[in-house]
Motif scaffolding. Structure first.
Motif, PDB file in Angstrom:
ATOM      1  N   ARG B 599       0.939  -0.960  -0.215  1.00 49.54           N
ATOM      2  CA  ARG B 599      -0.069   0.261   0.072  1.00 49.54           C
ATOM      3  C   ARG B 599       0.763   1.672  -0.337  1.00 49.54           C
ATOM      4  NH1 ARG B 599      -2.254  -3.576   3.379  1.00 49.54           N
ATOM      5  NH2 ARG B 599      -4.100  -4.270   2.764  1.00 49.54           N
ATOM      6  N   PRO B 604      -4.974   5.433   0.969  1.00 45.19           N
ATOM      7  CA  PRO B 604      -5.275   4.278   0.863  1.00 45.19           C
ATOM      8  C   PRO B 604      -5.512   3.172  -0.369  1.00 45.19           C
ATOM      9  CG  PRO B 604      -7.233   5.269   1.671  1.00 45.19           C
ATOM     10  CD  PRO B 604      -5.220   5.627   1.881  1.00 45.19           C
ATOM     11  N   LYS B 606      -4.838   2.987  -3.349  1.00 38.66           N
ATOM     12  CA  LYS B 606      -3.140   2.888  -4.139  1.00 38.66           C
ATOM     13  C   LYS B 606      -2.315   0.916  -2.762  1.00 38.66           C
ATOM     14  CE  LYS B 606      -0.884   5.281  -6.395  1.00 38.66           C
ATOM     15  NZ  LYS B 606       0.176   6.602  -7.130  1.00 38.66           N
ATOM     16  N   GLU B 607      -3.247   0.410  -4.169  1.00 42.15           N
ATOM     17  CA  GLU B 607      -2.539  -1.003  -3.261  1.00 42.15           C
ATOM     18  C   GLU B 607      -2.383  -1.935  -4.628  1.00 42.15           C
ATOM     19  OE1 GLU B 607      -5.021  -1.581   0.271  1.00 42.15           O
ATOM     20  OE2 GLU B 607      -5.970  -3.406  -1.581  1.00 42.15           O
TER      21      GLU B 607
END
Lengths: 274, 797
Positions: B599, B604, B606-607
């Motif tokens: 991550r 949050p 963008k993982e």
């Protein structure tokens, strides 16, 4: 663990077994539960050239009320003796002693007749049936005969059974009202006894036999004589080894074995008297 | 350093997961060496000397050759040209150590009952066994030497060409402290002087040894399947001993049914099978019989220990003197001479001994089966000597043995603690472990009960025994091994390979034979990479698949091999992070990795999961410039220190003084092995270890007669305790994470064995102290206990 080569024949009846053993002579051995013979064969300490398998003679597996005694077929497995209500009622010393033979696996395969015929002084059942005053029945080419347990054992792993005779029945007198005690002293639960004692008492009578106190199971007649003569348990137990010729081995010196016999006879008689 | 009773919070580590190995083992699906079906294999059987010492004048194999099924039969002399060198000993502890030449079959002289003198190859196992009886050997028997002090006198010499039975003398003294020991003893308020006998033990692994050597159909390669715990060491040693190019040797250890050190070796039968498979161009196999295993597999222990303690008026230890005679047996096997050295550093146990230590070990040859490493290897012996001596010292001073120990514990605040030997003990809290054990067993209440029960005339007497220990394990920093002249390093190798579908292959150099590495290593990977342990496959024990490794012994697999896997996981994560950063268009430094997902910190949404990275690494469609495809990493880890598990064991017994029988009432083991990967496996290791220590204390003993005949080679006579003979064992733990590795783990394989024997014997002696009994030899069999009571009672009259 690899036995020497041998031939295998299976008998369907006692008569056939006796005929087969006669045919093959001295080099043949009866195979019942196999829990004494096969280990010796795997170590090549026994090398019979023929095994006569009597394990499937089902009509020699029984426990019957025969009036003054209980008749046990020689091929009755230990587990069946151990769990017999008839024997529990009339010879609880035998059912109890049988529950101490080897481990459950052994008791499901081994037979009372096999154990007695093997005549190992370290086994529990020869001495126990000796204490109980049992009679053994042997069948040979010329019929059957009765042998008192006290006359059966001749020497280490040898008995008065002839080479062409087969043990077929064990007769255990009914012992209503007798107290009994059984002591098995060993280092691991499944081992043979270093010293064992089977004993019963009823009124003035008693029977005491010793496991692994010599080359044959020993009837401790001196103990019974002392008790009959009015000796206390403690005093009688001092006579424990009077009829025995104990040997030394890795688990016991002669002195220790003699001492153990006294302690264990005392404990067995205390149990039989309580 | 944090000491707790509980594990640190982890996702997977610390769970009591059932072992993934067990379904196959318990249902009989697992394949042991003897289960491998190989058509056309020849069966080897070895004829063994019935004499402990004999000249071999002539060997006649002609009758065996004529027997049905027999393909070949050889004497030792027939095979000498097959060996490029003698059997290996990898631990020449001193420059002048004497090492008799040892070939897989004796050539001119048999030196113990069981020494191989001839062999048969046959088309069936039973025909090979039958043919042994047809080999005729003309021997001239010689007097054998069995006693260690007798051996030391050189009255009879085992190897006449060496001229002496003495193999080596190895000393451990603290430099610059000459005279300190003598001075401390002269000034001591209390001293003790004891002699203890470490009887020989038969390791008795459930699976006896088995070997299968398979020449490949072309190219000259050879595959050796063996019930070994050291496939990697065996590969190197087989290549050297037989002159086979190492790259043409492959060693596989299939399922292996226990070893306890006995399969940490290079054995004659392994070399015979390979040599004869080459000679005949056919597979050759051998299965050990149980009674054969008792004499042809190494035995453990075998020492006479003389130990002296000096203490001041408060009972604080001021000096120690130790003299050992080590029983090597007839030859030096792989690490035979090093076993006493592994204990040399631990005679002070967990106690704060000043620099006044004088240790010397002289090891001798005898006409008995060679000894070698057996669970604990030198450390149970050392722990036994100090823990028994501490009880003697406590008795002399007249204080409780637990109190004496507390006065001497290395204080918790002094960790890391540099011992007088120069070794650094990384972490421990002995008082915490001892207090916990005392509470669990009800130490104080037991002492009160004892006072009322052990009255004059009592025939059922109770006693309690304490044993505290330190275990030097996790073999080992390679440089330390070098200082001990050990012939190899102590690193371990690992490869972690993330497959395209996010399943993981782990390649380890450890060689499990009952320890549960497949489960434990899967848990480490699962913890690190955020996958399920079920998604991890552990590949091991085949030198073609896991070419690098130093195998499993010395409680080393987790603190060395397991840590190597964690480090390889770190490398995998590092590479995955680069790919994730590339795909998420973020800086690698901004990525957090947990639960198997990368991550971007502070974003949050963008993982990307490891599974996506694994597939991306496989397709290689869009990797950072210059990056190699695929996701795998390899590590070789050389630990900076040993690992130092410690603990306190307590045992309560009742002794029947009429029969000498010892009944173990209660056994409590508090072990601190740092962070526990799988507490279920830890408990299993402690249970098994305690049983093996208890077995030495109460049951097991190899017996030779004065002619060198082994008197108890079968399991009817050699008393390995069965489940029904073992008391309930209560385990407890303190958790002191190891500061030397990222997992915080320490070894646990040998701890139970190290702690158990002195706890049991201390309890037996404690029960009998009112009768004047000061010591009971191991095993404390009914006979030995009764004899000790008789001797004490006789002496007091």
């Amino acid at each position: 663990v690899i036995p020497a080569a041998f031939d295998y024949v299976r008998a369907g009846s006692a008569e056939e077994a006796i005929s087969l053993i006669g045919e093959h002579g001295d080099e043949a051995k009866f195979l019942a539960g196999g829990h004494s013979l096969l280990p010796l064969m795997k170590l090549r300490l026994a090398q019979p050239s023929v095994l006569v398998d009597i394990g499937r003679i089902t009509d020699l597996s029984y426990i019957r009320d025969a009036g003054d005694h209980i008749a046990i077929g020689a091929l009755t497995r230990h587990m069946d003796v151990e769990n017999s209500e008839l024997l529990a009622q009339h010879a609880p010393l035998l059912t109890h002693a049988t529950s101490h033979v080897g481990d459950p696996q052994v008791r499901h395969r081994g037979t009372i007749g096999g154990s007695i015929a093997h005549a190992d002084p370290a086994s529990d059942l020869p001495a126990t049936t000796l204490a109980l005053g049992a009679t053994y029945v042997a069948q040979g080419p010329n019929g059957t005969r009765e042998i008192a347990a006290a006359d059966f054992y001749e020497g280490f792993l040898t008995s008065t059974l002839a080479a062409d005779e087969m043990l077929t029945e064990i007769r255990v007198p009914k012992m209503q009202g007798a107290g009994w005690g059984f002591q098995k002293f060993n280092r691991r639960a499944q081992d043979w006894a270093i010293v064992g004692v089977a004993a019963w008492r009823r009124n003035g009578e008693s029977g005491v036999a010793l496991v692994n106190m010599g080359s044959i199971p020993v009837l401790a007649t001196s103990v019974s004589a002392a008790l009959a003569g009015g000796a206390s348990i403690e005093e009688a137990a001092e006579q424990a080894a009077a009829d025995a010729e104990p040997q030394a081995d890795l688990n016991a010196s002669v002195e220790y074995r003699t001492h153990l016999a006294k302690v264990l006879v005392r404990r067995a008689l205390e149990a039989a008297s309580s | 350093m944090t000491i707790t009773d509980t594990q640190p919070e982890r996702a997977v580590l610390g769970q009591r997961l059932l072992r993934k190995e067990d379904p196959a083992l318990l249902t009989g699906e697992a394949k042991y060496t003897n289960d491998l079906a190989v058509p056309g294999a020849l069966h080897l059987a070895v004829l063994r000397s019935p004499y402990a010492s004999a000249t071999i004048n002539a060997v006649d194999v002609s009758a065996a050759l004529a027997a049905p099924g027999v393909v070949a039969a050889y004497s030792g002399a027939d095979l000498v040209d097959l060996w490029a060198g003698p059997m290996p000993c990898a631990w020449p502890v001193t420059a002048d150590m004497k090492n008799p030449t040892h070939y897989p079959l004796a050539v001119s002289r048999a030196n113990y009952a069981g020494d191989g003198v001839a062999c048969v190859l046959s088309t069936s196992e039973s025909a090979a066994r039958d043919a042994l009886d047809l080999i005729s050997v003309d021997y001239t028997p010689h007097e054998a030497v069995i006693g260690l002090e007798d051996a030391l006198s050189d009255r009879v010499v085992v190897h006449p060409d060496l001229g002496t039975n003495k193999s080596y003398t190895w000393d451990l003294k603290v430099e610059g402290t000459e005279g300190a020991v003598d001075a401390a003893f002269a000034a001591a308020a209390f001293t003790t002087k004891e002699r203890f006998i470490q009887q020989r033990l038969i390791p008795a692994a459930m699976e006896p040894r088995a070997v299968l050597a398979m020449p490949q159909p072309f190219g000259g390669d050879m595959t050796l399947y063996s019930a070994t715990q050291v496939p990697h060491i065996l590969k190197v040693m087989t290549a050297l001993t037989l002159g086979i190019p190492e790259h043409q040797m492959r060693v596989v250890a299939p399922s292996v049914g226990g070893g306890f050190g006995s399969k940490l070796n290079v054995y004659a039968e392994e070399l015979l099978c390979v040599a004869l498979a080459r000679k005949h161009g056919k597979p050759v196999r051998w299965n050990e019989e149980r009674a054969e295993a008792s004499m042809s597999t190494i035995q453990g222990r075998g020492q006479i220990q003389d130990i002296e303690l000096a203490a001041d008026a408060d009972g604080k230890l001021t000096a120690m003197r130790v003299r050992l005679i080590g029983d090597m047996g007839a030859y030096l096997q792989l690490v035979t001479p090093g076993v006493p050295l592994l204990g040399a550093f631990l005679y002070a146990g967990v106690y704060d001994l000043p620099q006044a230590y004088d240790f010397s070990c002289t090891s001798v040859f005898t006409n008995m089966t060679p000894t070698d490493a057996y669970r604990g290897a030198g450390r149970p012996e050392a722990t036994y000597a100090i823990e028994r001596s501490m009880d003697s010292l406590a008795a002399k001073i007249g204080i409780d043995p637990l109190e004496l120990r507390r006065r001497n514990f290395i204080p918790t605040e002094s960790y890391p603690y540099t011992a007088f030997t120069g070794l650094v003990y990384d972490s421990a809290d002995h008082d915490a472990a001892a207090s916990k054990a005392a509470e669990m067993i009800g130490y104080d209440a037991f002492r009160q009960r004892q006072a009322t029960q052990n009255v004059p005339g009592a025939t059922k007497r109770i006693g309690i025994g304490v044993s505290t220990y330190f275990e030097m394990c996790g073999l080992a920093p390679s440089r330390v091994l070098a200082s001990l002249n050990y012939g190899a390093g102590g690193w371990e190798a690992a490869t972690v390979r993330v497959l395209p579908t996010n399943k993981i292959q782990v390649v380890t150099g450890t060689a499990p034979h009952g320890q549960g590495h497949e489960t434990a290593w899967s848990m480490i990977v699962a913890e690190k990479l955020g996958v399920s342990p079920d998604d991890v496959d552990v590949l091991h024990s085949d030198t073609a698949i896991a070419p690098l490794g130093l195998d499993t012994y010395g409680s080393r697999s987790l603190p060395v091999g397991g840590v190597a896997i964690a480090l390889a996981c770190d490398k995998v994560i590092d590479k995955a992070r680069q790919i994730a950063a590339h795909q998420l268009e973020a800086s690698p430094d901004d990525l957090e990795f947990s639960g198997g997902v990368f991550r971007v910190a502070g974003s949050p949404d963008k993982e990307t999961p490891l599974a996506a990275i694994a597939f991306a690494a496989f397709t290689a469609h869009d990797l950072p410039d210059g990056m190699e495809p695929n996701l795998e990493a390899h590590t070789t880890y050389d630990p900076p220190n040993f690992s130092w598990p410690f603990g306190t064991h307590m045992c309560a017994v009742e002794v029947d003084t009429e029969t000498g029988e010892v009944d173990v009432l209660q056994y409590v083991a508090v072990d601190d092995c740092g962070v526990q990967v799988n507490p279920l496996i830890v408990d299993g290791q402690v249970h098994g270890g305690v049983v093996q220590g208890l077995a030495q204390a109460l049951y097991e003993e190899v017996v030779y007669d004065s002619d060198g005949n082994l008197k108890n080679s079968t399991l009817a006579e050699y008393l390995v305790p069965a489940a029904s003979d073992v008391p309930p064992i209560t385990t407890g733990h303190t958790v002191t994470p190891s500061p030397t590795n990222q997992l915080g783990v320490k070894g646990i394989g040998e701890a139970g064995t190290i702690g158990a024997a002195p706890a049991v014997i201390n309890a037996v002696v404690d029960a009998l102290s009112g009768l004047g009994v000061h010591d009971v030899p191991m095993p404390a069999s009914p006979l030995n206990v009764w004899n000790a009571i008789q001797a004490a009672q006789g002496g007091s009259q």
